[in-house]
Structure formats: C-alpha cells, structure tokens
Design a protein around this motif. Structure first.
Motif, mmCIF file in Angstrom:
data_model
loop_
_atom_site.group_PDB
_atom_site.id
_atom_site.type_symbol
_atom_site.label_atom_id
_atom_site.label_comp_id
_atom_site.label_asym_id
_atom_site.label_seq_id
_atom_site.Cartn_x
_atom_site.Cartn_y
_atom_site.Cartn_z
ATOM 1 N N SER A 172 -2.576 -5.686 -32.887
ATOM 2 C CA SER A 172 -0.934 -5.160 -32.938
ATOM 3 C C SER A 172 -0.219 -6.112 -33.003
ATOM 4 C CB SER A 172 -0.775 -4.142 -31.684
ATOM 5 O OG SER A 172 -0.723 -5.133 -30.529
ATOM 6 N N ARG A 173 -0.490 -7.551 -32.626
ATOM 7 C CA ARG A 173 0.664 -8.550 -32.657
ATOM 8 C C ARG A 173 0.758 -9.138 -33.944
ATOM 9 N NH1 ARG A 173 -0.364 -11.077 -26.716
ATOM 10 N NH2 ARG A 173 0.072 -9.428 -25.289
ATOM 11 N N GLY A 174 -0.300 -8.816 -34.768
ATOM 12 C CA GLY A 174 -0.026 -9.561 -36.160
ATOM 13 C C GLY A 174 -0.296 -10.975 -36.060
ATOM 14 N N ASN A 175 -1.169 -11.415 -35.028
ATOM 15 C CA ASN A 175 -1.497 -12.903 -34.697
ATOM 16 C C ASN A 175 -2.778 -13.342 -35.127
ATOM 17 O OD1 ASN A 175 -2.540 -11.959 -32.639
ATOM 18 N ND2 ASN A 175 -1.382 -13.085 -31.109
ATOM 19 N N ALA A 176 -3.633 -12.489 -35.968
ATOM 20 C CA ALA A 176 -4.955 -12.758 -35.812
ATOM 21 C C ALA A 176 -5.560 -12.829 -37.354
ATOM 22 C CB ALA A 176 -5.808 -11.340 -35.259
ATOM 23 N N ILE A 177 -6.584 -13.292 -37.525
ATOM 24 C CA ILE A 177 -7.165 -13.758 -38.847
ATOM 25 C C ILE A 177 -8.142 -12.382 -38.915
ATOM 26 C CG2 ILE A 177 -8.397 -15.091 -40.499
ATOM 27 C CD1 ILE A 177 -6.937 -17.420 -38.851
ATOM 28 N N SER A 178 -7.884 -11.565 -39.789
ATOM 29 C CA SER A 178 -9.071 -10.448 -40.018
ATOM 30 C C SER A 178 -10.195 -10.868 -40.693
ATOM 31 C CB SER A 178 -8.449 -9.292 -40.602
ATOM 32 O OG SER A 178 -8.061 -9.391 -41.890
ATOM 33 N N LEU A 179 -11.489 -10.310 -40.560
ATOM 34 C CA LEU A 179 -12.487 -10.669 -41.315
ATOM 35 C C LEU A 179 -12.181 -10.005 -42.694
ATOM 36 C CD1 LEU A 179 -15.419 -8.972 -39.024
ATOM 37 C CD2 LEU A 179 -14.529 -11.755 -39.167
ATOM 38 N N ALA A 180 -11.410 -9.312 -43.004
ATOM 39 C CA ALA A 180 -11.122 -8.876 -44.385
ATOM 40 C C ALA A 180 -10.092 -9.900 -45.082
ATOM 41 C CB ALA A 180 -10.591 -7.603 -44.332
#
Length: 367
Positions: free
Chosen positions: A239-247
């Motif tokens: 929700s914070r937009g601070n992550a590196i998604s697996l996709a």
C-alpha cells in the motif's frame, strides 16, 4: 490427498498460550528437526490476502519458506483470503485480478499445485460455516485483548471498524482448523492469533469431543524472516508503493532501487541499528547472492551509495530473472490459472466438508 495424523508430534508440545518468545523459538527449532525427520506428519496452512502483487519482502519472508516446506514433503495448504480483504476496507477493488496475481506469484516461485492446495476463501462454504460455532467458544473480552487486532484496527482505513475485523482471529482459526493443520508459519507478532486458534481447538475438544480430539492444537513455526525495509526506509508494504514486486521488470527494479533512501556516509557498512536503510539494501543483496551482508559491504567499501545500489540492482535482477520468466510464461495462460484455482478449491471443499460433518456429529446437530 494424503491423510495427516491430527495428533501432536512425538514430543510433548507446551501450550503456545504459555510460551514466551524464547520458549516459542526453542519449540520452533525442535519442530524444524522433526520436519526434517518426518515431513509427512505435518500439514501447514498459510496464505495471503489478495490486495496486490507480492514483493521481495513477501518472498524472503514467507514464499521461500513455503516452497521449502513443500519440497521437504510437508502437506501445504495456501489460502487466498479474499473474504478477509473486507476486514479493513469497505469494498474489495480489483479482486479477481488480485487473486490471479497471487496465483501467478506462487506458481512463479515454485509452489506446485500438484503437491500443494491453492484455494480461495470464498469458494469453501464449509470452512466459513465453522466460524459460527467457533465464535461461541471465545468471549468478547478475549477478542478485545488481542493485540494484533488492536493494531489492525488502529491502522484501518475505514471510518468505523466492521464486525469482520473484530472476529478476524476466529475467522483465521477456521482457516487453520478446517484442514486440521498442525503447523502454522508465523511471525512473532502473529502469535496471539495462533493462541486464539489453539484456544478454540482446545475448547471445542473439551466441550464436544467426548474424550477424543476433533481438532489438533496447531504449533507455531516461527519465521526467521529478515526485516527488509521499503525503498523509503519504512516498512515494506504494497500500500505504500515502496516495494519491489516479483512482477516488476529489470528496468522498474533499477528505478526503484536507484531512488532508495540511504545516508550521507560514503563508507558502506552493515549496521542495522545505526544505518538501517543502508543495511537493508546490503541484506537484500546478500540474500540474493547467498552471502553474509558484511561480506557484501566489505566488497563495496568506500565506493559509496551509488555502488551499493548498483550491486543491489544487479543482485536482485539476476536472482529474480528465472522467477520472472516463469511468471511471464504462466501469465500467458489464464485458463491454467483458473484451473489451478478450480482444482485447489475442489480439494479444499472436500476436506472442509469432512471436517464440518465431524463438527456436526460432535455437536449432535447432524440431522
């Protein structure tokens, strides 16, 4: 589906309710030894809420461990808890898309639907029907005292807290007990939820079991998950937009890491307490390289944050390349994703129907 004995493992299990953190860790270590010796004696329930794509924090925190347990021979149930999306929001936006994204992420990292059961909450009516008798076994005061619920309520995005949020720990007990899971991977902050599950199982057995245990009292397998911060230096979160998604593709990954927060010191050192942002990046590179973060820091030395970010970017993109390739391949066949869910739902329903029939018999309401 293989049958799992619902009795506790060979050694006597102390009640999680009475365990402190150190005792819970010791118990978890003992369970790890038993898993290596007799993995087929364990059934695990784990899962996620479909609120967006999973990220590196999820991967190193839980997904990697799920695949490890599966590959050891533990029976794995993975719940996509679509009903529980409603605990802290008014509507479940883009739910179908998010459910498929979770299936994609699990398949990409190595969850095998032939060996593990991947299913959705809403597709298993008998599981959800367990909520009513289970709620009768827990007092309002006990739900009020649950620290995890208090925290979730405090961070809720709703103007008012729903009844579903309040009963969340009991719903989670139904998730775990419908398949008679005897092992649940959790973080320390989730131990109160598992205590509720153990309480529900014990009280149901005492009240309706007639001397026989209808449900096991599941053990906690404490996660040793490393703490990875988001690119802004706060908790990594969808929700914070601070992550590196697996996709995320390689370019997006590079952009996110380039913008990651560090500090003004040029010499790179692993110091989680004093330099949390730099240390989190070092840890991420180290996890991808299979090395200690101190070793990665020593390689970078005084080359500064730019060199650190290059190292992290290269490490992450190399590590995720095969996962991303598998994910892209699965994403081209949406019919296969739906088949995985359909077959997983069918298996979960069969298990839940048997459990609900046992519950009705024990409660003498099997008309």
């Amino acid at each position: 589906m293989s049958t799992l004995a619902t009795t506790a493992p060979a050694t006597t299990a102390p009640s999680v309710d009475a365990l402190g953190t150190s005792a819970a860790e010791a118990r978890s270590a003992a369970l790890e030894e038993q898993i290596l010796k007799e993995p087929g004696r364990f059934r695990v329930l784990t899962g996620d809420r479909p609120t967006g794509r999973l990220h590196l924090g999820h991967y190193f925190g839980t997904l990697h461990n799920r695949v490890r347990l599966q590959d050891l021979g533990v029976e794995l149930f993975v719940i996509i808890a679509d009903y529980q999306v409603l605990t802290d929001r008014d509507v479940a936006d883009h739910l179908t898309e998010h459910v498929e994204e979770l299936v994609l992420d699990h398949l990409a990292v190595g969850v095998d639907p032939e060996r593990s059961t991947v299913f959705t909450h809403s597709a298993v009516p008998a599981l959800n029907q367990l909520l009513l008798p289970f709620l009768s076994l827990v007092s309002v005061a006990e739900l009020n005292r649950n620290p995890t619920v208090k925290d979730e309520i405090a961070h809720s995005r709703q103007a008012a807290v729903s009844g579903l949020m309040f009963t969340y720990p009991v719903h989670q007990a139904a998730d775990i007990l419908f398949c008679k899971a005897n092992l649940v991977p959790v973080g320390q902050d989730q131990l109160p939820h598992l205590q509720i599950t153990r309480t529900v199982a014990r009280r149901f057995n005492d009240r309706y079991g007639s001397g026989a245990a209808v449900f096991p009292e599941p053990d906690a397998l404490l996660s040793k998950a490393p703490l990875l911060l988001g690119t802004d230096g706060t908790k990594m979160s969808k929700s914070r937009g601070n992550a590196i998604s697996l996709a995320a593709d390689a370019d997006e990954t590079a952009r996110l890491i380039k913008g990651a927060k560090t500090d003004s010191e040029r010499h790179i050192a692993y110091d989680p307490a004093g330099r949390p942002e730099v240390s989190s990046l070092l840890l991420l590179a180290a996890l991808c390289q299979g090395r200690a973060p101190e070793e990665v820091a020593a390689d970078i030395g005084s080359a500064g944050s730019a060199a650190l970010k290059r190292t992290v970017t290269e490490s992450v993109n190399e590590y995720l390349a095969p996962i991303r390739a598998r994910r892209a391949e699965y994403a081209r066949d949406r019919a296969y994703l739906r088949r995985v869910l359909r077959e997983g739902n069918e298996r979960a329903r069969a298990v839940a129907d048997v459990t609900l029939a046992e519950v009705r018999t024990a409660m003498r309401s099997h008309y």
